[in-house]
Design a protein around this motif. Structure first.
Motif, short mmCIF file in Angstrom:
data_model
loop_
_atom_site.label_atom_id
_atom_site.label_comp_id
_atom_site.label_asym_id
_atom_site.label_seq_id
_atom_site.Cartn_x
_atom_site.Cartn_y
_atom_site.Cartn_z
N LYS A 29 -55.32 -38.77 -11.74
CA LYS A 29 -56.73 -38.84 -12.17
C LYS A 29 -57.04 -40.23 -12.70
CE LYS A 29 -57.92 -34.13 -13.45
NZ LYS A 29 -56.73 -33.46 -13.94
N ASP A 30 -56.13 -40.74 -13.54
CA ASP A 30 -56.28 -42.05 -14.17
C ASP A 30 -56.41 -43.16 -13.12
OD1 ASP A 30 -56.29 -43.80 -16.38
OD2 ASP A 30 -54.18 -44.27 -16.01
N ALA A 31 -55.68 -43.01 -12.02
CA ALA A 31 -55.66 -44.05 -10.98
C ALA A 31 -56.72 -43.82 -9.90
CB ALA A 31 -54.27 -44.11 -10.34
N GLY A 32 -57.41 -42.68 -9.95
CA GLY A 32 -58.39 -42.36 -8.90
C GLY A 32 -57.75 -41.92 -7.60
N ILE A 33 -56.58 -41.29 -7.69
CA ILE A 33 -55.90 -40.77 -6.49
C ILE A 33 -56.41 -39.34 -6.24
CG2 ILE A 33 -53.67 -40.13 -5.49
CD1 ILE A 33 -53.39 -43.01 -6.04
N THR A 34 -56.91 -39.11 -5.03
CA THR A 34 -57.48 -37.79 -4.74
C THR A 34 -56.41 -36.75 -4.39
OG1 THR A 34 -58.24 -39.10 -2.83
CG2 THR A 34 -59.90 -37.93 -4.06
N ASN A 35 -55.43 -37.14 -3.59
CA ASN A 35 -54.39 -36.21 -3.14
C ASN A 35 -53.04 -36.91 -3.14
OD1 ASN A 35 -57.03 -35.58 -1.54
ND2 ASN A 35 -55.91 -33.67 -1.62
N ALA A 36 -51.98 -36.10 -3.25
CA ALA A 36 -50.65 -36.71 -3.24
C ALA A 36 -49.63 -35.81 -2.57
CB ALA A 36 -50.21 -37.01 -4.67
N ILE A 37 -48.58 -36.44 -2.04
CA ILE A 37 -47.45 -35.73 -1.45
C ILE A 37 -46.22 -36.00 -2.32
CG2 ILE A 37 -45.91 -35.52 0.53
CD1 ILE A 37 -48.70 -34.51 1.22
N VAL A 38 -45.75 -34.95 -2.98
CA VAL A 38 -44.54 -35.04 -3.80
C VAL A 38 -43.32 -34.77 -2.93
CG1 VAL A 38 -43.20 -33.80 -5.56
CG2 VAL A 38 -45.56 -34.46 -6.03
N LEU A 39 -42.32 -35.60 -3.05
CA LEU A 39 -41.07 -35.36 -2.34
C LEU A 39 -40.07 -34.77 -3.32
CD1 LEU A 39 -41.11 -38.79 -0.49
CD2 LEU A 39 -41.97 -36.60 0.35
N GLN A 40 -39.76 -33.49 -3.10
CA GLN A 40 -38.75 -32.82 -3.93
C GLN A 40 -37.39 -33.44 -3.60
OE1 GLN A 40 -36.57 -30.10 -2.46
NE2 GLN A 40 -35.55 -29.78 -4.41
N LEU A 41 -36.51 -33.52 -4.59
CA LEU A 41 -35.21 -34.16 -4.37
C LEU A 41 -34.10 -33.24 -4.87
CD1 LEU A 41 -36.17 -37.76 -5.60
CD2 LEU A 41 -35.69 -37.10 -3.23
N GLN A 42 -33.05 -33.07 -4.04
CA GLN A 42 -31.96 -32.16 -4.41
C GLN A 42 -31.22 -32.63 -5.65
OE1 GLN A 42 -29.61 -31.62 -0.75
NE2 GLN A 42 -30.46 -29.56 -0.59
N PHE A 43 -31.19 -33.96 -5.89
CA PHE A 43 -30.43 -34.42 -7.05
C PHE A 43 -31.22 -34.33 -8.36
CE2 PHE A 43 -32.31 -38.30 -5.26
CZ PHE A 43 -32.90 -38.87 -6.39
N GLN A 44 -32.49 -33.91 -8.28
CA GLN A 44 -33.25 -33.70 -9.52
C GLN A 44 -32.91 -32.32 -10.10
OE1 GLN A 44 -37.45 -34.66 -8.72
NE2 GLN A 44 -37.05 -36.74 -9.43
N PRO A 45 -33.17 -32.14 -11.39
CA PRO A 45 -32.60 -30.95 -12.07
C PRO A 45 -33.32 -29.63 -11.83
CG PRO A 45 -33.85 -32.30 -13.62
CD PRO A 45 -33.86 -33.03 -12.31
N TRP A 46 -34.21 -29.54 -10.82
CA TRP A 46 -34.96 -28.30 -10.63
C TRP A 46 -34.73 -27.71 -9.24
CZ3 TRP A 46 -38.44 -32.74 -11.52
CH2 TRP A 46 -38.54 -33.07 -12.87
N SER A 47 -34.84 -26.38 -9.17
CA SER A 47 -34.73 -25.70 -7.88
C SER A 47 -36.02 -25.89 -7.08
CB SER A 47 -34.50 -24.20 -8.10
OG SER A 47 -35.65 -23.63 -8.71
N ILE A 48 -35.96 -25.56 -5.79
CA ILE A 48 -37.17 -25.69 -4.96
C ILE A 48 -38.25 -24.71 -5.45
CG2 ILE A 48 -36.02 -26.63 -2.93
CD1 ILE A 48 -36.02 -23.90 -1.64
N GLU A 49 -37.82 -23.57 -6.00
CA GLU A 49 -38.79 -22.60 -6.52
C GLU A 49 -39.49 -23.16 -7.76
OE1 GLU A 49 -35.66 -21.78 -5.76
OE2 GLU A 49 -35.80 -20.23 -4.22
N GLU A 50 -38.71 -23.75 -8.68
CA GLU A 50 -39.29 -24.31 -9.91
C GLU A 50 -40.34 -25.39 -9.58
OE1 GLU A 50 -36.35 -24.77 -13.57
OE2 GLU A 50 -35.31 -25.07 -11.66
N VAL A 51 -40.01 -26.25 -8.62
CA VAL A 51 -40.95 -27.31 -8.24
C VAL A 51 -42.21 -26.70 -7.63
CG1 VAL A 51 -41.30 -29.26 -6.66
CG2 VAL A 51 -39.19 -29.11 -8.01
N ALA A 52 -42.03 -25.69 -6.77
CA ALA A 52 -43.19 -25.04 -6.13
C ALA A 52 -44.09 -24.40 -7.19
CB ALA A 52 -42.71 -23.99 -5.14
#
Ligand code: ZN
Length: 255
Positions: A29-52
């Motif tokens: 919002k601060d940057a005026g970005i309308t949409n974004a694509i987040v890339l989930q990463l296996q080495f981050q501490p969350w499961s694919i369900e948690e990120v979803a």
């Protein structure tokens, strides 16, 4: 209107995926970005369900799931992620996930993504580790040629190999690129001029903007990238293709 087509959740916000998603949304919002694509990463501490779940309240943020070509049941995990967790693409990171981009299992997974009509984003940044692992533009090209029915995004435009990636992309209509990370990493080097040359040579088609947040703050990345691109002679209409139009068409497209 701006689409940030390459960013990640930041595990340092408060450690939770929900906190990271809320902070991401605030910075957008601060940057005026309308949409974004987040890339989930296996080495981050969350499961694919948690990120979803964390992303589900944010309708302007979609995500790519990160899977390993050799993991068990990878096809069913991909289908489950797309059909039940609302992921819209597959992310592959051969350097960090340490797999061979030229392997048969990788090609099978990329083809499967094409059958499911989802794009595949592949990290293509040749840092020292990746170079020592045998990074080669040819491996990317062979995979894209073999999986011609899958839309593939070469992330970071191949870094300082950008001219090779551009020449290959011209022969591979299913290939797209994003300029994230590289544009600012190579600041004040000839690689920036080569990236701009490649963008113009491709008539600004098939290339997306990305910040690769949290490597940099979202607004800082956008402001600096626009400044650099304008200084290098990118016009406003070229800029709007890069920042919005190309990604808008790509992510709303069904085969
Ligand atoms: Zn990234």
């Amino acid at each position: 209107m701006v689409i940030d087509a390459h960013l990640h959740l930041n595990p340092e916000v408060d450690g939770t995926a929900i906190g990271a998603a809320n902070e991401l949304s605030r910075q957008m919002k601060d940057a005026g970005i309308t949409n974004a694509i987040v890339l989930q990463l296996q080495f981050q501490p969350w499961s694919i369900e948690e990120v979803a779940i964390a992303l589900s309240p944010h309708s302007n943020i979609r995500a790519f799931v990160n899977l390993h070509p050799d993991e068990e049941d990878v096809f069913s995990k991909l289908e489950y992620s797309i059909k039940h967790l609302n992921y819209v693409g597959l992310k592959l990171h051969p350097r960090l996930q340490e797999f061979d981009l030229g392997s048969a299992s990788c090609a099978r997974l990329v083809k499967k993504a094409g059958e499911l009509n989802i794009p595949v984003l592949i990290d293509a940044f040749p840092d020292g580790t990746h170079l020592m692992q045998g990074f080669s533009p040819l491996t990317y090209a062979k995979l894209a040629a073999e999986c011609f029915d899958t839309r593939i995004i070469w992330a970071h435009m191949g870094g300082h190999y950008v001219l090779d990636f551009m020449m290959l992309a011209k022969r591979l209509p299913n290939v797209y690129m994003d300029c994230s990370y590289s544009l600012l990493y190579y600041l004040n080097s000839p690689t920036v001029k080569n990236m701009v040359y490649a963008m113009k040579s491709m008539k600004m088609d098939r290339i997306f903007y990305g910040s690769d947040y949290p490597d940099r703050e979202i607004k800082e990345s956008l402001d600096l990238s626009c400044k650099v691109l304008r200084e290098e002679g990118i016009t406003e209409s070229e800029l709007s293709k890069l920042l919005y139009n190309n990604a808008n068409i790509f992510f709303n497209q069904t085969k």
